[in-house]
Design a protein around this motif. Sequence first.
Motif, mmCIF file in Angstrom:
data_model
loop_
_atom_site.group_PDB
_atom_site.id
_atom_site.type_symbol
_atom_site.label_atom_id
_atom_site.label_comp_id
_atom_site.label_asym_id
_atom_site.label_seq_id
_atom_site.Cartn_x
_atom_site.Cartn_y
_atom_site.Cartn_z
ATOM 1 N N ALA A 12 1.637 -17.193 41.782
ATOM 2 C CA ALA A 12 0.613 -16.596 42.650
ATOM 3 C C ALA A 12 0.642 -17.227 44.046
ATOM 4 C CB ALA A 12 -0.771 -16.742 42.025
ATOM 5 N N THR A 51 5.805 -9.689 44.155
ATOM 6 C CA THR A 51 4.613 -9.107 43.531
ATOM 7 C C THR A 51 4.953 -8.396 42.227
ATOM 8 O OG1 THR A 51 4.803 -7.145 44.932
ATOM 9 C CG2 THR A 51 3.254 -8.841 45.644
ATOM 10 N N GLN A 54 5.336 -11.026 39.595
ATOM 11 C CA GLN A 54 3.991 -11.476 39.214
ATOM 12 C C GLN A 54 3.326 -10.471 38.279
ATOM 13 O OE1 GLN A 54 2.634 -14.183 39.172
ATOM 14 N NE2 GLN A 54 0.563 -14.282 39.929
ATOM 15 N N LEU A 55 3.509 -9.186 38.555
ATOM 16 C CA LEU A 55 2.949 -8.144 37.695
ATOM 17 C C LEU A 55 3.509 -8.246 36.276
ATOM 18 C CD1 LEU A 55 1.314 -5.532 37.206
ATOM 19 C CD2 LEU A 55 3.330 -4.268 37.988
ATOM 20 N N HIS A 91 -9.604 -8.100 37.636
ATOM 21 C CA HIS A 91 -8.368 -8.702 38.145
ATOM 22 C C HIS A 91 -7.149 -7.825 37.838
ATOM 23 C CE1 HIS A 91 -5.486 -11.820 39.275
ATOM 24 N NE2 HIS A 91 -4.914 -11.671 38.094
ATOM 25 N N MET A 95 -5.136 -5.620 40.746
ATOM 26 C CA MET A 95 -3.753 -6.016 41.038
ATOM 27 C C MET A 95 -2.784 -4.857 40.807
ATOM 28 S SD MET A 95 -4.038 -8.888 42.305
ATOM 29 C CE MET A 95 -5.183 -10.232 42.385
ATOM 30 N N THR A 129 -2.876 -4.090 50.461
ATOM 31 C CA THR A 129 -2.468 -4.854 49.276
ATOM 32 C C THR A 129 -2.908 -6.305 49.393
ATOM 33 O OG1 THR A 129 -0.568 -3.426 48.869
ATOM 34 C CG2 THR A 129 -0.477 -5.654 47.937
ATOM 35 N N VAL A 133 -5.383 -8.217 46.837
ATOM 36 C CA VAL A 133 -4.916 -9.395 46.090
ATOM 37 C C VAL A 133 -5.848 -10.579 46.332
ATOM 38 C CG1 VAL A 133 -3.069 -11.129 45.986
ATOM 39 C CG2 VAL A 133 -2.496 -8.693 45.908
#
Length: 143
Positions: A12, A51, A54-55, A91, A95, A129, A133
């Motif tokens: 993150a 990103t 991270q997803l 969250h 996201m 975005t 975030v």
Amino acid sequence: MEILKHAHSGWAYIVVLVLGIATVNSLIGFFTKKEFGNRDFSLALGGLIVTHIQLLIGLVLYFTSSWFNAWSGGMKEVMGNPDARLMLVEHPLTMIIAITLLTIGYSKHKKKIISHGKFKMLAIFYSLTFILVLSRIPWSQWF
């Protein structure tokens, strides 16, 4: 399980840094009307890649975390608990919306021929975005 949690939290920081740089770069490019170059493309692509990684980590963590068990009590229990609501609804949903916007903006910028149009698409979608975030990072668990 703990390793996923640490990976998601650690990554993150990279997401915020890279996405922040890509967003600022797109805003500078848009407002100064500079030519879109390889560096700009690389920054936008870097923001997209970090990103999406991270997803993927987040989705695996979502379905394997102890928080997921709260769903067994039903929607009322999850929505009635602010921590569970943040971790299981707010969250992840925010996201996913943010990364969808990022992907749309990245795709739209590639179709533009003029540099100003490329920067405009990136500036709009990357800024949205980045705001989303930052709004849904569970800050209390981050520090």
